[in-house]
Design a protein around this motif. Structure first.
Motif, PDB file in Angstrom:
ATOM      1  N   GLN A  98       1.915   7.983  10.753  1.00  0.00           N
ATOM      2  CA  GLN A  98       0.642   8.461  10.064  1.00  0.00           C
ATOM      3  C   GLN A  98      -0.491   7.629  10.467  1.00  0.00           C
ATOM      4  N   ALA A  99      -0.551   6.637  10.828  1.00  0.00           N
ATOM      5  CA  ALA A  99      -1.787   5.673  11.180  1.00  0.00           C
ATOM      6  C   ALA A  99      -2.077   6.034  12.462  1.00  0.00           C
ATOM      7  N   GLU A 100      -1.163   6.367  13.336  1.00  0.00           N
ATOM      8  CA  GLU A 100      -1.405   6.869  14.729  1.00  0.00           C
ATOM      9  C   GLU A 100      -2.366   8.427  14.562  1.00  0.00           C
ATOM     10  N   ALA A 101      -1.651   9.078  13.493  1.00  0.00           N
ATOM     11  CA  ALA A 101      -2.285  10.516  13.396  1.00  0.00           C
ATOM     12  C   ALA A 101      -3.736  10.450  12.853  1.00  0.00           C
ATOM     13  N   LEU A 102      -3.894   9.343  12.156  1.00  0.00           N
ATOM     14  CA  LEU A 102      -5.155   9.205  11.365  1.00  0.00           C
ATOM     15  C   LEU A 102      -6.304   8.689  12.415  1.00  0.00           C
ATOM     16  N   ASP A 103      -5.893   7.687  13.136  1.00  0.00           N
ATOM     17  CA  ASP A 103      -6.798   7.064  14.056  1.00  0.00           C
ATOM     18  C   ASP A 103      -7.262   8.063  15.261  1.00  0.00           C
ATOM     19  N   ALA A 104      -6.070   9.288  15.563  1.00  0.00           N
ATOM     20  CA  ALA A 104      -6.650  10.269  16.501  1.00  0.00           C
ATOM     21  C   ALA A 104      -7.591  10.966  15.865  1.00  0.00           C
ATOM     22  N   LYS A 105      -7.817  11.203  14.461  1.00  0.00           N
ATOM     23  CA  LYS A 105      -8.863  12.146  13.926  1.00  0.00           C
ATOM     24  C   LYS A 105     -10.015  11.528  13.459  1.00  0.00           C
ATOM     25  N   VAL A 106      -9.892  10.506  12.856  1.00  0.00           N
ATOM     26  CA  VAL A 106     -11.072   9.687  12.262  1.00  0.00           C
ATOM     27  C   VAL A 106     -11.127   8.263  12.506  1.00  0.00           C
ATOM     28  N   SER A 107     -12.579   7.610  12.462  1.00  0.00           N
ATOM     29  CA  SER A 107     -12.514   6.121  12.637  1.00  0.00           C
ATOM     30  C   SER A 107     -12.869   5.706  11.317  1.00  0.00           C
ATOM     31  N   LEU A 108     -12.233   4.544  10.963  1.00  0.00           N
ATOM     32  CA  LEU A 108     -12.441   3.866   9.580  1.00  0.00           C
ATOM     33  C   LEU A 108     -13.477   2.718   9.741  1.00  0.00           C
ATOM     34  N   ASP A 109     -14.233   2.532   8.607  1.00  0.00           N
ATOM     35  CA  ASP A 109     -14.983   1.464   8.695  1.00  0.00           C
ATOM     36  C   ASP A 109     -14.766   0.300   7.959  1.00  0.00           C
ATOM     37  N   LYS A 110     -13.652   0.535   6.927  1.00  0.00           N
ATOM     38  CA  LYS A 110     -13.175  -0.878   6.258  1.00  0.00           C
ATOM     39  C   LYS A 110     -11.766  -0.552   5.860  1.00  0.00           C
ATOM     40  N   VAL A 111     -10.723  -1.586   5.859  1.00  0.00           N
ATOM     41  CA  VAL A 111      -9.694  -1.432   5.146  1.00  0.00           C
ATOM     42  C   VAL A 111      -9.454  -2.448   4.030  1.00  0.00           C
ATOM     43  N   ILE A 112      -9.394  -1.960   3.063  1.00  0.00           N
ATOM     44  CA  ILE A 112      -9.358  -3.047   1.504  1.00  0.00           C
ATOM     45  C   ILE A 112      -7.723  -3.197   1.494  1.00  0.00           C
ATOM     46  N   TYR A 113      -7.349  -4.507   1.801  1.00  0.00           N
ATOM     47  CA  TYR A 113      -6.001  -4.675   1.712  1.00  0.00           C
ATOM     48  C   TYR A 113      -5.764  -5.297   0.359  1.00  0.00           C
ATOM     49  N   MET A 114      -4.975  -4.334  -0.916  1.00  0.00           N
ATOM     50  CA  MET A 114      -5.233  -4.967  -2.227  1.00  0.00           C
ATOM     51  C   MET A 114      -3.968  -5.741  -2.558  1.00  0.00           C
ATOM     52  N   LYS A 115      -4.165  -7.269  -2.503  1.00  0.00           N
ATOM     53  CA  LYS A 115      -2.897  -8.013  -2.523  1.00  0.00           C
ATOM     54  C   LYS A 115      -2.492  -8.413  -4.349  1.00  0.00           C
ATOM     55  N   VAL A 116      -1.434  -7.880  -4.678  1.00  0.00           N
ATOM     56  CA  VAL A 116      -0.928  -8.222  -5.860  1.00  0.00           C
ATOM     57  C   VAL A 116       0.713  -8.835  -5.950  1.00  0.00           C
ATOM     58  N   PRO A 117       0.849  -9.950  -6.270  1.00  0.00           N
ATOM     59  CA  PRO A 117       2.369 -10.477  -6.156  1.00  0.00           C
ATOM     60  C   PRO A 117       3.430  -9.411  -6.855  1.00  0.00           C
ATOM     61  N   PHE A 118       4.593  -9.207  -6.169  1.00  0.00           N
ATOM     62  CA  PHE A 118       5.384  -8.407  -6.542  1.00  0.00           C
ATOM     63  C   PHE A 118       5.858  -8.534  -8.066  1.00  0.00           C
ATOM     64  N   GLU A 119       6.025  -9.769  -8.370  1.00  0.00           N
ATOM     65  CA  GLU A 119       6.330  -9.888  -9.786  1.00  0.00           C
ATOM     66  C   GLU A 119       5.649  -9.186 -10.720  1.00  0.00           C
ATOM     67  N   LEU A 120       4.246  -9.029 -10.671  1.00  0.00           N
ATOM     68  CA  LEU A 120       3.444  -8.392 -11.496  1.00  0.00           C
ATOM     69  C   LEU A 120       3.701  -6.652 -11.472  1.00  0.00           C
ATOM     70  N   ILE A 121       4.164  -6.350 -10.324  1.00  0.00           N
ATOM     71  CA  ILE A 121       3.941  -4.686 -10.093  1.00  0.00           C
ATOM     72  C   ILE A 121       4.711  -4.115 -11.041  1.00  0.00           C
ATOM     73  N   GLU A 122       6.045  -4.331 -11.100  1.00  0.00           N
ATOM     74  CA  GLU A 122       7.022  -3.867 -12.027  1.00  0.00           C
ATOM     75  C   GLU A 122       6.051  -3.584 -13.436  1.00  0.00           C
ATOM     76  N   GLU A 123       5.629  -4.401 -14.222  1.00  0.00           N
ATOM     77  CA  GLU A 123       5.233  -4.252 -15.249  1.00  0.00           C
ATOM     78  C   GLU A 123       3.913  -3.416 -15.232  1.00  0.00           C
ATOM     79  N   ARG A 124       3.077  -3.501 -14.234  1.00  0.00           N
ATOM     80  CA  ARG A 124       1.878  -2.547 -14.198  1.00  0.00           C
ATOM     81  C   ARG A 124       2.353  -1.010 -13.882  1.00  0.00           C
ATOM     82  N   ILE A 125       3.589  -0.869 -13.093  1.00  0.00           N
ATOM     83  CA  ILE A 125       3.987   0.379 -12.788  1.00  0.00           C
ATOM     84  C   ILE A 125       4.526   1.188 -13.874  1.00  0.00           C
TER      85      ILE A 125
END
Ligand code: AMP
Length: 212
Positions: A98-125
């Motif tokens: 998917q990343a390859e297909a995307l990069d072939a079509k558009v260029s991105l300005d910023k990638v925001i990598y959201m970091k959340v410890p996995f221990e918190l994820i289950e309760e959130r979801i």
């Protein structure tokens, strides 16, 4: 199809890291289109389209929908006029293909990598509840005024079929195996910013705004 003047922002992170919530806030503040492949797929399932029928079993199992289906959906979404000023990608790409297909079509300005410890994820979801029109609540952290009812639309709230404890681990495993390996590709371009995704939506949004 690529329009170099438009701004492209990608939110990447584990399921439940807050991508959808932050994408909606960014849409409001910047006026860019929010392109969520998860939302597009859920809409296709609801409408009973051919794509929706094909995608449903993968989604219900907490797995990934095949690349060719999602790439087609994304490419179509990026031709929409509302993306011409800018777009915020939420939940795409999730694989190297998917990343390859995307990069072939558009260029991105910023990638925001959201970091959340996995221990918190289950309760959130597992506490997440949604209205049909896309408003998102949490039974503990962001409950509606009336239990089970959307504050904005009055619609009944529901739980996504893949937001159950059984599906969370499967989705996290997919994130680690398929999606995390995509990050270095964008780090090599120098456009990745890691953002601490722990805190209230407003706190996290302040951090994102500071790096954009
Ligand atoms: P999300 O709303 O982003 O958590 O997506 C919900 C579900 O839709 C995922 O668990 C996948 O089954 C499917 N999905 C969404 N985006 C993609 C994608 N880019 N590639 C494959 N499957 C996806």
């Amino acid at each position: 199809m690529a329009q170099s003047s438009r701004t492209g922002i990608m939110l990447i992170g584990a399921p439940g890291s807050g991508k959808g919530t932050q994408a909606k806030k960014l849409k409001e503040s910047l006026g860019y289109a929010h392109v969520s492949t998860g939302d597009l797929l859920r809409a296709a399932v609801k409408q009973g389209t051919e794509l929706g029928k094909q995608a449903k079993s993968f989604m219900d199992a907490g797995g990934l929908v095949p690349d060719e289906l999602v790439i087609g959906l994304l490419e179509e979404a990026l031709t929409k006029p509302e993306t011409h000023k800018g777009f915020i990608l939420d939940g795409f790409p999730r694989t190297a293909v998917q990343a390859e297909a995307l990069d072939a079509k558009v260029s991105l300005d910023k990638v925001i990598y959201m970091k959340v410890p996995f221990e918190l994820i289950e309760e959130r979801i597992t506490g997440r509840r949604m209205s049909k029109s896309g408003h998102v609540y949490h039974v503990k952290y962001n409950p509606p005024e009336t239990e089970g009812v959307c504050d904005v639309t009055g619609e009944e709230l529901y739980q996504r079929s893949d937001d159950t404890p059984e599906k969370v681990q499967e989705r996290l495993d997919k994130f680690v195996a398929e999606t995390q390996p995509v990050v270095p590709r964008y780090q090599a371009k120098g456009i990745v910013v890691e953002v601490d995704g722990v805190g209230t939506p407003d706190e996290v949004f302040t951090r994102i705004s500071a790096v954009l």
